[in-house]
Design an enzyme around this catalytic site. Structure first.
Site: not given
Length: 385
Positions: A64-65
């Protein structure tokens, strides 16, 4: 006229969507991991170090970012009750854990149904407000080009050439120089290039957080060849060289297809451009809606004649021959075949908040599709973050 995202981590929220079949006992304990301003790998390393868990025992379905608030699941193998109690409710400034239950199977990469997003888009101008309603309608009725996003390209945006291209030519020193000196900091890049082969000086200049890279330079200082020094890098980092170049090739196939056969708008993307259809008819969509484009066309042949022509042209232009597609260097295959859908359709695309120069959007994307790509299409504009 660029739009802006991620001005604060709270303005980019991602939640993993996965059906969990949990029970009261099992070999794997499942937790919800909520993190902020931290990569998934850094979060997992923190948990491993804090609770004395081998890294290989922690599973997750996707990365995930970093500059975001994200929620995802992790599985941890062979935990005793005391450790589960300590981990349940554990929190720091950047992450928190919540115990969910057990399973007989751990999480593996790619095992999700999709990702839900809430994103604040800033820098919205009159141009964007004019473009957005039409593009939103096109996306809802038809879809969006499934280009690979920035995350697949790592430090390529600061590099002169893809490392795979050097490796194909057996230019190991050039490949290593590109890898170790491709930094956003131009002054540091210049100093590192000047210190090349003076490994003591080079080490003193390197960013201290670059652990795998530091080990590579130490190997060079010991007298290892450039070719052998690459083997010091973990395999997953070496594979990133492959992913970056193959993602670029695939994006070029789709870009060429769109520009040649559809009406389109263009947006900047790193050092290149992306093209998105900005008009569509039912007849054309019927022909292309299920289009899948292979990475190479060796094991997986393109079923669409137009896509086949485009792929051959791009590979020829890149100087890639059939023999090269079989190449192995530094302990990895430099190419691997597969297929990817050319278009994806987001679900539940909505404007949930509107202000003078910003919009807050929510939507759900299938696995492997990128929010930044969707935003480029919706606003026919580059995205800065």
């Amino acid at each position: 006229m660029d739009i802006r995202i991620k001005e604060k981590p709270e303005e980019f929220y991602v939640k993993e969507i996965k059906k969990l079949d949990l029970k009261e006992k099992g070999q794997y304990a499942y937790f919800l991991l909520k993190k902020k301003d931290m990569t998934t790998l850094d979060a997992v390393r923190h948990i491993s170090h804090r609770f004395g868990i081998p890294l290989k025992n922690i599973g997750f379905a996707g990365l995930k970012d970093k500059k975001a608030v994200t929620e995802q699941y992790i599985s941890v193998k062979d935990l005793n009750e005391e450790k589960i109690r300590k981990m349940d409710g554990y929190r720091t400034e950047n992450l928190e854990l919540k115990f969910l239950g057990f399973s007989d199977k751990g999480l593996e990469l790619g095992e999700i149904e999709g990702n839900y997003f809430e994103v604040v888009v800033r820098g919205v101008t009159k141009y964007h407000r004019r473009v957005f309603p039409r593009m939103k309608e096109l996306v809802e009725n038809y879809g969006c080009e499934n280009y690979f996003g920035e995350q697949r390209f790592g430090s390529v945006k600061h590099a002169e050439e893809f490392i795979v291209k050097y490796l194909l030519r057996h230019e190991y020193e050039e490949a290593m120089k590109e890898y170790l000196t491709s930094l956003g900091d131009k002054r540091l890049k210049r100093l590192l290039r000047k210190a090349w082969r003076d490994w003591d000086r080079f080490l003193s200049l390197m960013p201290k957080g670059a652990k795998p890279e530091l080990e590579v330079v130490k190997a060079l200082r010991r007298g290892e060849s450039f070719k052998n020094a690459f083997m010091v890098l973990p395999k997953n980092i070496r594979l990133m060289f492959v992913f970056a170049y193959q993602s670029y090739l695939w994006n070029r196939y789709l870009y060429t297809f769109v520009v040649r056969y559809l009406k389109y708008c263009k947006t900047p993307f790193l050092k290149w451009e992306l093209a998105f259809f900005n008009d569509m008819s039912e007849v054309i969509w019927e022909e292309i809606k299920d289009l899948e484009i292979p990475y190479l066309g060796v094991e997986y042949k393109p079923r669409n004649k137009k896509a086949e022509i485009v792929m051959k042209e791009v590979l020829q232009d890149e100087g890639i021959t059939p023999k090269m597609l079989m190449a192995e260097r530094i302990g990895i295959k430099l190419f691997s075949d597969g297929v990817r859908k050319a278009f994806f359709k987001p679900q539940g695309l909505k404007v949930i908040e509107e202000r003078k120069n910003s919009l807050k959007l929510s939507f759900t994307l299938p696995p492997g599709s990128y929010a930044t790509i969707l935003l480029r299409k919706l606003f026919c504009s580059d995205v800065k973050s």
